[in-house]
Structures are given as structure tokens and as C-alpha cells.
Design a protein around this motif. Structure first.
Motif, mmCIF file in Angstrom:
data_model
loop_
_atom_site.group_PDB
_atom_site.id
_atom_site.type_symbol
_atom_site.label_atom_id
_atom_site.label_comp_id
_atom_site.label_asym_id
_atom_site.label_seq_id
_atom_site.Cartn_x
_atom_site.Cartn_y
_atom_site.Cartn_z
ATOM 1 N N ALA A 268 -26.724 65.330 98.691
ATOM 2 C CA ALA A 268 -26.228 64.186 99.463
ATOM 3 C C ALA A 268 -27.203 63.007 99.415
ATOM 4 O O ALA A 268 -26.775 61.848 99.328
ATOM 5 N N GLY A 269 -28.502 63.284 99.484
ATOM 6 C CA GLY A 269 -29.487 62.204 99.493
ATOM 7 C C GLY A 269 -29.422 61.356 98.247
ATOM 8 O O GLY A 269 -29.394 60.117 98.308
ATOM 9 N N MET A 270 -29.381 62.007 97.070
ATOM 10 C CA MET A 270 -29.351 61.265 95.816
ATOM 11 C C MET A 270 -28.015 60.550 95.617
ATOM 12 O O MET A 270 -27.973 59.415 95.131
ATOM 13 N N LEU A 271 -26.914 61.198 96.010
ATOM 14 C CA LEU A 271 -25.605 60.541 95.885
ATOM 15 C C LEU A 271 -25.501 59.342 96.818
ATOM 16 O O LEU A 271 -24.881 58.321 96.474
ATOM 17 N N VAL B 42 -28.352 53.311 88.727
ATOM 18 C CA VAL B 42 -29.202 54.455 88.405
ATOM 19 C C VAL B 42 -30.672 54.097 88.596
ATOM 20 O O VAL B 42 -31.506 54.963 88.871
ATOM 21 N N LEU B 43 -31.004 52.798 88.474
ATOM 22 C CA LEU B 43 -32.392 52.358 88.663
ATOM 23 C C LEU B 43 -32.902 52.764 90.038
ATOM 24 O O LEU B 43 -34.045 53.196 90.193
ATOM 25 N N TYR B 44 -32.033 52.671 91.057
ATOM 26 C CA TYR B 44 -32.445 53.055 92.413
ATOM 27 C C TYR B 44 -32.577 54.571 92.547
ATOM 28 O O TYR B 44 -33.345 55.055 93.383
ATOM 29 N N SER B 45 -31.817 55.312 91.755
ATOM 30 C CA SER B 45 -32.029 56.768 91.706
ATOM 31 C C SER B 45 -33.435 57.053 91.211
ATOM 32 O O SER B 45 -34.099 57.992 91.679
ATOM 33 N N GLY B 46 -33.901 56.241 90.258
ATOM 34 C CA GLY B 46 -35.274 56.365 89.771
ATOM 35 C C GLY B 46 -36.278 56.096 90.869
ATOM 36 O O GLY B 46 -37.282 56.804 91.010
ATOM 37 N N PHE B 47 -36.014 55.061 91.688
ATOM 38 C CA PHE B 47 -36.907 54.754 92.810
ATOM 39 C C PHE B 47 -36.921 55.911 93.818
ATOM 40 O O PHE B 47 -37.966 56.238 94.396
ATOM 41 N N ALA B 48 -35.746 56.535 94.040
ATOM 42 C CA ALA B 48 -35.663 57.651 94.979
ATOM 43 C C ALA B 48 -36.473 58.844 94.481
ATOM 44 O O ALA B 48 -37.230 59.462 95.246
ATOM 45 N N PHE B 49 -36.344 59.175 93.193
ATOM 46 C CA PHE B 49 -37.138 60.268 92.637
ATOM 47 C C PHE B 49 -38.621 59.907 92.626
ATOM 48 O O PHE B 49 -39.476 60.785 92.775
ATOM 49 N N PHE B 50 -38.931 58.630 92.461
ATOM 50 C CA PHE B 50 -40.324 58.178 92.532
ATOM 51 C C PHE B 50 -40.898 58.488 93.920
ATOM 52 O O PHE B 50 -42.019 58.972 94.055
ATOM 53 N N ALA B 51 -40.105 58.206 94.962
ATOM 54 C CA ALA B 51 -40.558 58.464 96.329
ATOM 55 C C ALA B 51 -40.786 59.948 96.571
ATOM 56 O O ALA B 51 -41.811 60.365 97.122
ATOM 57 N N ILE B 52 -39.819 60.787 96.142
ATOM 58 C CA ILE B 52 -39.935 62.237 96.353
ATOM 59 C C ILE B 52 -41.100 62.817 95.561
ATOM 60 O O ILE B 52 -41.890 63.610 96.077
ATOM 61 N N SER B 53 -41.228 62.413 94.302
ATOM 62 C CA SER B 53 -42.297 62.954 93.452
ATOM 63 C C SER B 53 -43.670 62.460 93.903
ATOM 64 O O SER B 53 -44.672 63.163 93.740
#
Length: 420
Positions: A33-36, A45-56
Motif C-alpha cells: 500500500a505504501g508504494m502504491l 515512477v521517479l517518486y517511487s525512487g524517492f520512496a525507496f531512497f527514504a526506506i533504504s
């Protein structure tokens, strides 16, 4: 018929299993749900990259957070941290139904909740020997690991269906409710808390000193070990994996003609592959580790390249099979560490290694976001597959890595022990 071990029916162990089970349900839904939600709010998709950046980034900071677990009562740490995570997640539907949600707010919450996870996971690992006794730790870990892997498959796949039926915001409410239940369940713990009274610092200065002593211990243990020579490879794998996972939501929607449940199916397929790898690892551990890594990761690369181009069902099958090598390397490397590292250092050493291996993940998330924004999502899956083949070629070209013996005969910490 195999007799059930007495510790399985022990009150505190049942509480821990119940907490892990409910937490698995909530985190399975939240991971989808968070990524969707980020993708829905941004449309990019660029913001999906920012989200994974935050988690990682939170994963990279794990080595700074893990020592803090020793400075509070374990029970209180588990109860309050899960409850705070729940309150944080409840703000998402609150804002959504009132003033409206901002994508950067959601990305910030993904980072904060990931930080709390880095705090609670070491506590759950630490209290296990207290609850079941040191003689039962291996079997107890086996129970918990089986539950976690099985739930990852069932709940992540189920999460996609739940989100398709109710939407992302109600799904996050379910996650927050699960965290409240976990807090209530963990408040029922009755295990004897170890006495840290003699170790407690008497001032802020001494507390800081205690903290940095704990922090340095993990680094000193691996400083001159074989592990440091393997870290570059682990960083490379993580970069490639994050490039792929950053684009997985968009890739899944593309393959599934917009059906959100397909994202959960792909995550479940990866979890199934990792679990198969974990099951196979005892059977393949006698194979020379260098050759095992080379051949399995060449297979992973080829299968993930196929997954990027083939229709949905064939793609998911290859995606699952490609993840088997990840499960094998995880179990073999970390089991070897647990066997060779002194008990007092296991938690810190594993945390340092996982944090160091995560260093490339924030970079990978940004690269993945850029690739997904510029090209079709399938390009990033193809790039990850090609990277796995390149990783295998690197090991093949290195005589040291290529000739590594079976994992039971690799001495990861020779230099450290010689100096000790």
C-alpha cells in the motif's frame, strides 16, 4: 511422530509468535500500500525512487539505531515503538479525509517507520534466548523464520487483493490497527528482563561514550576479515535489486493491465523464491561457495531478463525462480556469521554488515527512479538481470572469490581472531 518441544507452548514464546504473525499481516499490506500510494499521489515512477531512497536510507542507518535497543527495557521498547508507528500511520487517513495528502509527507513517514523497524527487530532477536533458553535458540529461530517467510508469501499476495477491493488508504488503516494489536499483545510479556543496572551510564557524557563503544565493537570485528572483501559484491547486488524494486509497482501495473493486486503477486513470488532458496541452502552448502554463487546468479540474471519481456504468468514464474539465489546467499552467509562470531557480537556484526551492504541502495533507488521515468519499467528489470550476470562474471574473474571453498570451510574472521 515428532514431539513438540516444550518451549513452543511457553507463554512468552506464544506471545512472540502471535506478535510476529500479526505484524507480518500488517507489514505485508503496508509494503504494498505504501508504494502504491506514492505512485497514486505522484503519478511518477521517479517518486517511487524517492520512496525507496527514504526506506533504504533508514536501512543504512541501522548500525546507528541497533545499539539503542540496549538502553531501555525490551518489553517497553517493543510496546511503545509499535504503538508510535501505529499513531504515525493513522495520520495518513486523517490527512487524506481532511486537508489532503502530500506525496513528500508519505515518503517522510516511510522513512520514519523504517527507522522504528531497525529498532524493534534487534530487540525481538535479543529476547528470544531469554524466552526459550540458549539450548533452544536454533529451533526457535527456525519456527519464527518459517512463520515470517510463509506470511510474506500469503500476506503480500493477499495485500494486493485487499488493496484492489478497499483501496490504499483503508489498507493503511488495517496496518495501523495491526500495530496497535501487536503493542497490546507484547504488553503481556512476563519474561525476566536482564539487569542492566550496573551498566547504566551516570551522565550524558558517559551514555554517549557507552554508545560509541558498542558501535565500534561491530566495526572492529569485521575490519580485517574476509567479509570486507565480499561487501563490494553485496553493495552491487543491492544497487541492482533496488533499481528493480523501485520500478516493480509500475512494472506490475503494466503487466497486469492496471490491476493493483499484481504488484502483491510479484512481491509474493519473490518471497516464495527466497524461501525456496532458504530451504535448499542446507542441501547446497557443501558445494564450493565461489562456484555456487557464480552459477546461481548467472541463472538469476537470465531468468529476470526473461521476466522483463515475457507475458504475466511466465514473467512471475521466472521472477520467483530468479529469487532462489538470493535466499541461498542470505542463509549461507548469515549462518556462517552466526557460527563463527562470538555470541556477544553477533547482533552488532550482522547489523554493521547489513548497513554496509545497504550503502548502495539509496543510489540504486534514485537510478531506478530516473530509469523508470525515462524508459519503460521493464527496462529496469532487464538492467537488474544484466547486472546479476555481470556480478557472476566479476566473481568468475577473481581467483580469490572463484576458488572459495564450501561455506563450512570458509573462515570469515581469521585475521580478527588472530589478533584477539
Amino acid at each position: 511422530m515428532k514431539k513438540i518441544k516444550p518451549f513452543v507452548m511457553e507463554r512468552n514464546f506464544l506471545i512472540l509468535i502471535s506478535g510476529v504473525f500479526i505484524n507480518g499481516l500488517g507489514s505485508g499490506i503496508y509494503s504494498v500500500a505504501g508504494m502504491l500510494l506514492v505512485l497514486e499521489l505522484s503519478g511518477s515512477v521517479l517518486y517511487s525512487g524517492f520512496a525507496f531512497f527514504a526506506i533504504s536510507s533508514a536501512n543504512v542507518l541501522a548500525f546507528l539505531i541497533a545499539p539503542l535497543a540496549n538502553y531501555a527495557k525490551y518489553k517497553n521498547g517493543l510496546v511503545y515503538s509499535n504503538f508510535i508507528k501505529a499513531l504515525i500511520l493513522f495520520t495518513i487517513p486523517l490527512l487524506h479525509y481532511t486537508t489532503g495528502l502530500n506525496v513528500w509527507y508519505v515518503i517522510g513517514l516511510l522513512f520514519i517507520t523504517a527507522l522504528f523497524t531497525q529498532y524493534t527487530y534487534p530487540i525481538e532477536s535479543t529476547i528470544l534466548p531469554i524466552i526459550v533458553g540458549k539450548d533452544n535458540v536454533v529451533e526457535a529461530n527456525s519456527y519464527l523464520q518459517t512463520i515470517r517467510e510463509s506470511m510474506d508469501i500469503a500476506f503480500i499476495a493477499g495485500a494486493g487483493i485487499i488493496i484492489t477491493l478497499v483501496g490504499t488508504i483503508p489498507a493503511i488503516i488495517i496496518t495501523a490497527t495491526c500495530l496497535v494489536l501487536v503493542s497490546i499483545i507484547y504488553s503481556l510479556f512476563t519474561f525476566q528482563q536482564p539487569d542492566f543496572q550496573n551498566e547504566k551510564p551516570q551522565s550524558i557524557g558517559s551514555a554517549v561514550n557507552f554508545y560509541f563503544v558498542d558501535l565500534r565493537a561491530g566495526f572492529n570485528y569485521i575490519k580485517n576479515s574476509l567479509v570486507t572483501k565480499m561487501l563490494a559484491s553485496l553493495v552491487f547486488i543491492n544497487i541492482a535489486m533496488v533499481i528493480m524494486t523501485t520500478n516493480l509497482p509500475a512494472f506490475s501495473l503494466e503487466k497486469g493491465d492496471g490491476l493493483e493486486a499484481v504488484y502483491g503477486f510479484y512481491l509474493a513470488a519473490m518471497s516464495l523464491g527466497i524461501m525456496i532458496g532458504a530451504i535448499l541452502s542446507p542441501r547446497v552448502k557443501k558445494i564450493n561457495f565461489g562456484k555456487l554463487i557464480i552459477f546461481t546468479f548467472i541463472g538469476t540474471g537470465i531468468m529476470w531478463m526473461g521476466a522483463s519481456t515475457l507475458p504475466l504468468m511466465a514473467s512471475m514464474i521466472l521472477f520467483c525462480l530468479g529469487a532462489i539465489s538470493i535466499g541461498i546467499i542470505n542463509i549461507l552467509v548469515f549462518s556462517s556469521i552466526q557460527q563463527q562470531v562470538e555470541t556477544a557480537y553477533v547482533g552488532r556484526v550482522i547489523t554493521v554488515i547489513t548497513s554496509a551492504a545497504s550503502l548502495g541502495m539509496p543510489v540504486g533507488s534514485l537510478i531506478g527512479g530516473f530509469l523508470g521515468e525515462t524508459f519503460a519499467p521493464s527496462v529496469s528489470i532487464m538492467v537488474c538481470g544484466i547486472s546479476m550476470v555481470l556480478f557472476s562474471i566479476f566473481w568468475l574473474s577473481s581467483s580469490v572469490l572463484r576458488k572459495l571453498p564450501s561455506i563450512d570451510h570458509i573462515n570469515l574472521f581469521t585475521d580478527y581472531k588472530a589478533k584477539a
